[in-house]
Design an enzyme around this catalytic site. Structure first.
Site, PDB file in Angstrom:
ATOM      1  N   SER A 131     -16.020   7.457   5.949  1.00 17.57           N
ATOM      2  CA  SER A 131     -14.750   8.093   6.259  1.00 17.57           C
ATOM      3  C   SER A 131     -14.674   9.522   5.746  1.00 17.57           C
ATOM      4  CB  SER A 131     -13.642   7.287   5.587  1.00 17.57           C
ATOM      5  OG  SER A 131     -13.801   7.379   4.171  1.00 17.57           O
ATOM      6  N   GLY A 132     -15.600   9.899   4.880  1.00 15.54           N
ATOM      7  CA  GLY A 132     -15.483  11.205   4.254  1.00 15.54           C
ATOM      8  C   GLY A 132     -14.803  11.101   2.897  1.00 15.54           C
ATOM      9  N   GLY A 133     -14.302   9.913   2.555  1.00 10.73           N
ATOM     10  CA  GLY A 133     -13.703   9.694   1.239  1.00 10.73           C
ATOM     11  C   GLY A 133     -14.788   9.556   0.164  1.00 10.73           C
ATOM     12  N   VAL A 134     -14.353   9.578  -1.094  1.00  9.17           N
ATOM     13  CA  VAL A 134     -15.302   9.566  -2.210  1.00  9.17           C
ATOM     14  C   VAL A 134     -16.197   8.318  -2.170  1.00  9.17           C
ATOM     15  CG1 VAL A 134     -15.541   9.654  -4.718  1.00  9.17           C
ATOM     16  CG2 VAL A 134     -13.552  10.696  -3.632  1.00  9.17           C
ATOM     17  N   ASP A 135     -15.589   7.143  -2.026  1.00  7.73           N
ATOM     18  CA  ASP A 135     -16.362   5.909  -2.161  1.00  7.73           C
ATOM     19  C   ASP A 135     -17.433   5.788  -1.083  1.00  7.73           C
ATOM     20  OD1 ASP A 135     -14.424   5.613  -4.037  1.00  7.73           O
ATOM     21  OD2 ASP A 135     -13.307   4.070  -2.945  1.00  7.73           O
ATOM     22  N   THR A 184     -18.701   8.088   0.725  1.00  6.18           N
ATOM     23  CA  THR A 184     -19.690   9.170   0.642  1.00  6.18           C
ATOM     24  C   THR A 184     -20.707   8.887  -0.457  1.00  6.18           C
ATOM     25  OG1 THR A 184     -18.018  10.744   1.371  1.00  6.18           O
ATOM     26  CG2 THR A 184     -19.979  11.657   0.331  1.00  6.18           C
ATOM     27  N   ASP A 237      16.784  35.717  14.872  1.00  4.80           N
ATOM     28  CA  ASP A 237      18.147  35.797  15.393  1.00  4.80           C
ATOM     29  C   ASP A 237      18.468  34.735  16.447  1.00  4.80           C
ATOM     30  OD1 ASP A 237      19.552  37.504  13.906  1.00  4.80           O
ATOM     31  OD2 ASP A 237      19.247  39.264  15.177  1.00  4.80           O
ATOM     32  N   GLU A 246       2.604   6.820   0.339  1.00  7.73           N
ATOM     33  CA  GLU A 246       2.660   7.251   1.740  1.00  7.73           C
ATOM     34  C   GLU A 246       4.099   7.081   2.238  1.00  7.73           C
ATOM     35  OE1 GLU A 246       0.348   8.730   3.494  1.00  7.73           O
ATOM     36  OE2 GLU A 246      -1.211   8.534   1.983  1.00  7.73           O
ATOM     37  N   LYS A 285     -13.604   3.692 -10.450  1.00  7.17           N
ATOM     38  CA  LYS A 285     -13.503   4.938  -9.681  1.00  7.17           C
ATOM     39  C   LYS A 285     -14.135   6.136 -10.411  1.00  7.17           C
ATOM     40  CE  LYS A 285     -11.624   6.952  -5.994  1.00  7.17           C
ATOM     41  NZ  LYS A 285     -11.631   6.375  -4.642  1.00  7.17           N
ATOM     42  N   GLU A 336      -8.171  -3.230 -27.410  1.00  3.06           N
ATOM     43  CA  GLU A 336      -8.455  -2.540 -26.145  1.00  3.06           C
ATOM     44  C   GLU A 336      -7.357  -1.570 -25.731  1.00  3.06           C
ATOM     45  OE1 GLU A 336      -7.614  -5.659 -26.615  1.00  3.06           O
ATOM     46  OE2 GLU A 336      -6.576  -6.576 -24.915  1.00  3.06           O
ATOM     47  N   ARG A 377      -0.816   0.911  12.506  1.00  9.76           N
ATOM     48  CA  ARG A 377      -1.961   0.510  11.683  1.00  9.76           C
ATOM     49  C   ARG A 377      -2.826  -0.500  12.414  1.00  9.76           C
ATOM     50  NH1 ARG A 377       1.636   1.096   7.323  1.00  9.76           N
ATOM     51  NH2 ARG A 377       0.817   2.689   5.921  1.00  9.76           N
ATOM     52  N   GLY A 387      -3.940 -13.713 -23.157  1.00 11.84           N
ATOM     53  CA  GLY A 387      -3.393 -14.387 -21.984  1.00 11.84           C
ATOM     54  C   GLY A 387      -1.964 -14.807 -22.243  1.00 11.84           C
ATOM     55  N   CYS A 426      -6.432 -12.291 -29.434  1.00  7.04           N
ATOM     56  CA  CYS A 426      -5.118 -12.907 -29.270  1.00  7.04           C
ATOM     57  C   CYS A 426      -5.255 -14.328 -28.707  1.00  7.04           C
ATOM     58  CB  CYS A 426      -4.219 -12.010 -28.421  1.00  7.04           C
ATOM     59  SG  CYS A 426      -2.477 -12.330 -28.768  1.00  7.04           S
ATOM     60  N   TYR A 427      -4.899 -14.558 -27.440  1.00  4.76           N
ATOM     61  CA  TYR A 427      -5.089 -15.914 -26.907  1.00  4.76           C
ATOM     62  C   TYR A 427      -6.523 -16.366 -27.139  1.00  4.76           C
ATOM     63  CZ  TYR A 427      -4.926 -19.929 -23.723  1.00  4.76           C
ATOM     64  OH  TYR A 427      -4.973 -21.191 -23.187  1.00  4.76           O
ATOM     65  N   HIS A 445      -4.628  -6.333 -30.294  1.00  2.00           N
ATOM     66  CA  HIS A 445      -5.396  -5.919 -29.114  1.00  2.00           C
ATOM     67  C   HIS A 445      -6.157  -4.620 -29.374  1.00  2.00           C
ATOM     68  CE1 HIS A 445      -3.766  -8.807 -26.164  1.00  2.00           C
ATOM     69  NE2 HIS A 445      -2.746  -8.835 -27.011  1.00  2.00           N
TER      70      HIS A 445
HETATM   71  N1  GLN Z   1       0.558 -16.359 -25.359  1.00  2.00           N
HETATM   72  C1  GLN Z   1      -0.063 -16.221 -26.647  1.00  2.00           C
HETATM   73  C2  GLN Z   1       0.957 -15.819 -27.717  1.00  2.00           C
HETATM   74  O1  GLN Z   1       2.072 -15.535 -27.444  1.00  2.00           O
HETATM   75  C3  GLN Z   1      -1.165 -15.174 -26.576  1.00  2.00           C
HETATM   76  C4  GLN Z   1      -0.637 -13.797 -26.290  1.00  2.00           C
HETATM   77  C5  GLN Z   1      -1.716 -12.802 -26.012  1.00  2.00           C
HETATM   78  O2  GLN Z   1      -2.862 -13.146 -25.789  1.00  2.00           O
HETATM   79  N2  GLN Z   1      -1.336 -11.528 -25.983  1.00  2.00           N
HETATM   80  O3  GLN Z   1       0.622 -15.808 -28.876  1.00  2.00           O
END
Ligand code: GLN
Length: 543
Positions: free
Chosen positions: A239-243, A245, A480, A541, A399, A186, A312, A65, A92-93, A184
C-alpha cells in the site's frame, strides 16, 4: 501458536523470556520493556500447555490479572512451569498464583486495597539485598494495584522487599530462581522497574541482550529463505504504508524477484502517491512491483454510495477482484519463467505483534481466545493455507521495531516515519458520496496541509493528519462575488496507541497559513475548519 505458518520464529534464534498473560492490561508492557532492553520476549495466554511450546524459554514471567486466585474459575498456570527448571517471576496475580500453588491458604483478600504509589524497602529482614534489586537504591517508589495479598510466606521463600502495606512486596525462593512481586515493575510509575526486569532477564535468566533489528534482519532473511525454499515464490499486496513497505523490502532482501508486490491504485490515494510508491519500492529498493491502475473502476463504482460502511465494503470487494485477477497473471508468469520456475506458494502479510497479542490475550476463564484475522477480506485461498501459505515476517515486531527494521533495510526516514493511512483512503475522508472532483479537492487540500506540517517540522510530533471534505456548501465572498463552496476539515491528532487521541495544538499562525493556501489554491473550497474533537468521543477518521 508457535510454529504456526508464517511466523518469524524469533524465539528460535534469540534468548526468549516467555510472558504468560493472566489478562492484565499491562501484560504487553512486560514484553515491551524487555525488548527495549534488547532481550526478546514473547507473550502467550496463561492457559498455554508448556509441553506444546516449540522452544525453551530462558525464563518465565507470570503477569498480573483481574481475577482472584482463590476464586472458582480463576485461571491457573500449567503446573509444568515448575518442571522446566528456568527462573520464574510472578507479578501481582502472578505472584499470588505462585503462592497459591504451594498452598491455597497463602492468598487472601486484603483488608485494604492498594492502588497507586507505595514506597518499597528493598532488603530482607536480615538486611541482605537480593540480586533482583542489584543497582537499585534500597528505597524506591513502586506502583501497586491489588486487593488480594499473601497471608503468609510460601514454604521455601523469604521476603526480599517490603512496603508499608505489603509485608511481602517481593519474595524469593531460598534455593530456586523463583520470585514474586506484589507491585508492577513494567509500568513507568515504578522507579527502576526496567532495571529490575533487566536483573531478572539478564542477571538471573542469563539472556543475551542481542535483540536488535540488525540481528533480527539476518535471522529473518535466513528463516524466509528456509521457509520459501530455493524456487518458492511469494505474492503480496502493498500500500505504500510503513508495514507493507518494510515487509516487502525484507522479502526482496531474502528472495529477490521471486517476491512479487502488487499495488492497486484505487483512485482514492493521496496526491502523487502511486508514483511515489513506485519510486520508493521499485526504483529505490529494487522490489519487483506491479502497479495496476484501477482508479476509474473504483471511482465509477463509488458513484451513488454515500454510506461509509458501503464505501468500505465496495472498495474492499473491488480490491479483491482486481488483486485476484492480477495474481492469476503473475502466477502464470512466475510458473513459465525459466529463471524463476516455481509456482507461487506463499502470500505475504505485514501483520504486527500487537495484532498477534490481541488474539492471544487471556480474555477470561470462559472466553474463547479469538483467532486473529488481519486479512481484511483477502481471498480465502490466499490465506487459508490450502492455496497459498501465509508468511508474516513482521509478526514478532512492534511498530517502532518495524520502523527500526526499515532503517536497517535502508528505507528513507520520511517513509519509515509515515503516518497511517486507511485502506479506503480519501473515500472515507469525503463525507457522503465520492466524486472525482471531490477526491481532487480533498487530495489537494490534504497535500497542502501535510506539506505545511512537514515544512513547520511538526510531522513527527503528530500521529495522524489529513484534510477531509465536507460536501455541504458554505457561503463565501471571493473577488467581490458571492460563492458557495465546500468546507475542508483539517484533522491532526496525537496518540500512542490509536485507541485514544487528542487534537494537535497547532500555533494559530500555522492554521491561518494553511487556511489561506487552501482557499486560494483549491478551487471549489471556501471554508477551512480545524477539528478539535478528542477520541473518544470522536474517532480519528471522519467516517
Ligand atoms: N486481582 C488480584 C488482586 O487484586 C491481582 C491484581 C493484579 O494482578 N494487578 O490482588
Amino acid at each position: 501458536m508457535s510454529g504456526e505458518p508464517g511466523e518469524a520464529m524469533a524465539h528460535q534464534a534469540f534468548d526468549t523470556i516467555l510472558v504468560l498473560d493472566f489478562g492484565s492490561q499491562y501484560t504487553h508492557l512486560i514484553t515491551r520493556r524487555l525488548r527495549e532492553l534488547n532481550v526478546f520476549s514473547e507473550m502467550l495466554p496463561c492457559t498455554q500447555k508448556l509441553s506444546e511450546l516449540k522452544f525453551t524459554p530462558k525464563g518465565i514471567i507470570l503477569s498480573g490479572g483481574p481475577y482472584s486466585v482463590y476464586e472458582e474459575g480463576s485461571p491457573h498456570v500449567d503446573p509444568a512451569v515448575f518442571d522446566l527448571n528456568v527462573p520464574i517471576l510472578g507479578i501481582c496475580y502472578g505472584m499470588q498464583e505462585l503462592a497459591y500453588r504451594l498452598n491455597p491458604d497463602n492468598v487472601i483478600a486484603g483488608t485494604h486495597r492498594e492502588y497507586g504509589h507505595a514506597s518499597l524497602k528493598a532488603r530482607s529482614v536480615d538486611g541482605h539485598v537480593d540480586r533482583l534489586f542489584d543497582g537499585i537504591e534500597d528505597s524506591m517508589r513502586v506502583w501497586m494495584s491489588h486487593g488480594d495479598k499473601l497471608a503468609a510466606l510460601p514454604e521455601g521463600f523469604h521476603t526480599v522487599a517490603t512496603s508499608d502495606n505489603s509485608e511481602y512486596a517481593a519474595i524469593g525462593h531460598e534455593s530456586k530462581h523463583i520470585y514474586g512481586l506484589q507491585f508492577h515493575p513494567e509500568v513507568t510509575h515504578t522507579e527502576n522497574g526496567t532495571t529490575l526486569l533487566k536483573n531478572f532477564a539478564v542477571g538471573i535468566c542469563g539472556c543475551k541482550q542481542d535483540w536488535t533489528m540488525q540481528k533480527f534482519l539476518e535471522e529473518a532473511i535466513a528463516q524466509i529463505r528456509q521457509k520459501v525454499g530455493e524456487k518458492g515464490q511469494v505474492l503480496a499486496a502493498v500500500s505504500g504504508g510503513v508495514d507493507s513497505t518494510v515487509a516487502a523490502a525484507l522479502m526482496k532482501e531474502a528472495i529477490g524477484s521471486r517476491f512479487w508486490a502488487v499495488l492497486v491504485n484505487n483512485g482514492v490515494m493521496r496526491l502523487n502517491e502511486c508514483e511515489q510508491v513506485h519510486r520508493d519500492l521499485s526504483e529505490a529498493l529494487g522490489i519487483n512491483l506491479t502497479v495496476i491502475d484501477a482508479s476509474k473502476e473504483f471511482l465509477d463504482g463509488l458513484k451513488g454510495i454515500d454510506d461509509p460502511e458501503k464505501k468500505r465494503k465496495f472498495i474492499g470487494g473491488k480490491f479483491i477482484d482486481i488483486f485476484e485477477a492480477e495474481a492469476e497473471k503473475i502466477e502464470a508468469a512466475a510458473a513459465s519463467d525459466p529463471a524463476k520456475a516455481g509456482k507461487i506458494g506463499f502470500f505475504m502479510q505485514g501483520t504486527l505483534y500487537p495484532d498477534v497479542i490481541e488474539s492471544l490475550s487471556f480474555k477470561g476463564p470462559s472466553a474463547t481466545i479469538k483467532t486473529h484475522h488481519n486479512v481484511g477480506g483477502l481471498p480465502a485461498r490466499m490465506t487459508n493455507g490450502q492455496g497459498l501459505q501465509l508468511i508474516e515476517p513482521l509478526r514478532s515486531l512492534y511498530k517502532d521495531e518495524v520502523r527500526a527494521l526499515g532503517r536497517a533495510l535502508g528505507i528513507r526516514e520520511e517513509l519509515v516515519m509515515r503516518h497511517p493511512f486507511p485502506g479506503p483512503g480519501i473515500a472515507v475522508r469525503i463525507l457522503g458520496e465520492v466524486s472525482p472532483e471531490k477526491v481532487e479537492m480533498a487530495r489537494q487540500a490534504d497535500h497542502i496541509f501535510i506539506s505545511e506540517i512537514r515544512k513547520a517540522g511538526l510531522y513527527n510530533q503528530i500521529s495522524q493528519a489529513y484534510a477531509a471534505l465536507d460536501p455541504s456548501r458554505a457561503v463565501g465572498v471571493m473577488g467581490d462575488k458571492r460563492v458557495y463552496g465546500y468546507i475542508i476539515v483539517l484533522r491532526a491528532v496525537t496518540t500512542t496507541d490509536y485507541m485514544t487521541a487528542e487534537a494537535f495544538n497547532f500555533p494559530w499562525e500555522f492554521l491561518q497559513r494553511v487556511m489561506n493556501r487552501i482557499v486560494n489554491e483549491v478551487h471549489g473550497v471556501c471554508r477551512v475548519v480545524y477539528d478539535v474533537t478528542s477520541k473518544p468521543p470522536g474517532t480519528i477518521e471522519l467516517e
